[in-house]
Design a protein around this motif. Structure first.
Motif, mmCIF file in Angstrom:
data_model
loop_
_atom_site.group_PDB
_atom_site.id
_atom_site.type_symbol
_atom_site.label_atom_id
_atom_site.label_comp_id
_atom_site.label_asym_id
_atom_site.label_seq_id
_atom_site.Cartn_x
_atom_site.Cartn_y
_atom_site.Cartn_z
ATOM 1 N N ILE A 5 0.867 -1.173 0.000
ATOM 2 C CA ILE A 5 0.000 0.000 0.000
ATOM 3 C C ILE A 5 0.901 1.221 0.000
ATOM 4 O O ILE A 5 1.785 1.349 0.849
ATOM 5 N N TYR A 6 0.700 2.088 -0.962
ATOM 6 C CA TYR A 6 1.541 3.274 -1.079
ATOM 7 C C TYR A 6 0.743 4.423 -1.656
ATOM 8 O O TYR A 6 -0.346 4.231 -2.208
ATOM 9 N N GLN A 7 1.300 5.605 -1.529
ATOM 10 C CA GLN A 7 0.691 6.793 -2.101
ATOM 11 C C GLN A 7 1.438 7.127 -3.381
ATOM 12 O O GLN A 7 2.668 7.121 -3.414
ATOM 13 N N ARG A 8 0.707 7.389 -4.436
ATOM 14 C CA ARG A 8 1.320 7.618 -5.745
ATOM 15 C C ARG A 8 2.215 8.851 -5.716
ATOM 16 O O ARG A 8 1.795 9.924 -5.290
ATOM 17 N N PRO A 9 3.458 8.736 -6.177
ATOM 18 C CA PRO A 9 4.350 9.897 -6.208
ATOM 19 C C PRO A 9 4.088 10.756 -7.436
ATOM 20 O O PRO A 9 3.434 10.321 -8.395
ATOM 21 N N ASP A 21 -2.997 12.252 -4.004
ATOM 22 C CA ASP A 21 -3.629 12.082 -2.699
ATOM 23 C C ASP A 21 -4.304 10.723 -2.546
ATOM 24 O O ASP A 21 -4.775 10.394 -1.473
ATOM 25 N N THR A 22 -4.335 9.895 -3.585
ATOM 26 C CA THR A 22 -4.956 8.579 -3.490
ATOM 27 C C THR A 22 -3.930 7.545 -3.024
ATOM 28 O O THR A 22 -2.735 7.675 -3.270
ATOM 29 N N TRP A 23 -4.419 6.524 -2.345
ATOM 30 C CA TRP A 23 -3.589 5.414 -1.878
ATOM 31 C C TRP A 23 -3.864 4.210 -2.752
ATOM 32 O O TRP A 23 -4.999 3.952 -3.138
ATOM 33 N N ILE A 24 -2.825 3.454 -3.084
ATOM 34 C CA ILE A 24 -2.934 2.341 -4.022
ATOM 35 C C ILE A 24 -2.556 1.045 -3.316
ATOM 36 O O ILE A 24 -1.538 0.973 -2.630
ATOM 37 N N HIS A 75 3.812 1.578 2.755
ATOM 38 C CA HIS A 75 4.946 2.456 2.483
ATOM 39 C C HIS A 75 4.458 3.890 2.627
ATOM 40 O O HIS A 75 3.747 4.406 1.759
ATOM 41 N N THR A 76 4.837 4.527 3.711
ATOM 42 C CA THR A 76 4.424 5.901 3.965
ATOM 43 C C THR A 76 5.409 6.844 3.290
ATOM 44 O O THR A 76 6.625 6.707 3.469
ATOM 45 N N PRO A 77 4.919 7.812 2.513
ATOM 46 C CA PRO A 77 5.846 8.734 1.844
ATOM 47 C C PRO A 77 6.470 9.704 2.840
ATOM 48 O O PRO A 77 5.876 10.004 3.885
ATOM 49 N N PRO A 78 7.661 10.201 2.541
ATOM 50 C CA PRO A 78 8.264 11.193 3.441
ATOM 51 C C PRO A 78 7.475 12.500 3.404
ATOM 52 O O PRO A 78 6.794 12.808 2.429
ATOM 53 N N ALA A 79 7.566 13.248 4.473
ATOM 54 C CA ALA A 79 6.841 14.521 4.557
ATOM 55 C C ALA A 79 7.402 15.502 3.530
ATOM 56 O O ALA A 79 8.613 15.603 3.336
ATOM 57 N N ARG A 80 6.498 16.210 2.878
ATOM 58 C CA ARG A 80 6.917 17.196 1.888
ATOM 59 C C ARG A 80 7.302 18.487 2.581
ATOM 60 O O ARG A 80 6.566 19.001 3.412
ATOM 61 N N ARG A 81 8.478 18.976 2.238
ATOM 62 C CA ARG A 81 8.936 20.237 2.819
ATOM 63 C C ARG A 81 8.949 21.284 1.715
ATOM 64 O O ARG A 81 9.472 21.047 0.625
#
Length: 92
Positions: A5-9, A21-24, A75-81
């Motif tokens: 499970i991941y968030q589309r980059p 913003d969708t999770w796959i 798989h959690t994406p890193p925080a966007r800075r």
């Protein structure tokens, strides 16, 4: 049957955050791919590798995996800075 499970980059050609913003939920391959002797395309008999389910939130994707007994890795994406920079900083 395992899944991830991941968030589309974002793609390299994308500057905005559309469709990120969708999770796959995507199933991992259970058998290796092999080239077709006639055409040279790669393929396998694993039809689950073609399935890709989209969810609006991470919790819904995890809930779906638990409901159907699918072992899933998240798989959690890193925080966007946001890097704020003024145009004048280019000339320092």
């Amino acid at each position: 049957m395992t899944a991830r499970i991941y968030q589309r980059p974002k793609t390299a050609m994308q500057s905005g955050k559309a469709l990120t913003d969708t999770w796959i939920l995507e199933f991992e391959q259970s058998e290796a791919r092999k080239p077709d002797p006639l055409m040279g395309w790669t393929g396998s008999g694993d039809t689950q590798a073609q399935v890709q389910l989209r969810f609006p939130t991470k919790d819904e994707a995890i809930g779906y995996a638990r409901k159907y007994g699918i072992a899933a890795r998240v798989h959690t994406p890193p925080a966007r800075r946001l890097k704020l920079q003024a145009y004048a900083d280019n000339f320092r």
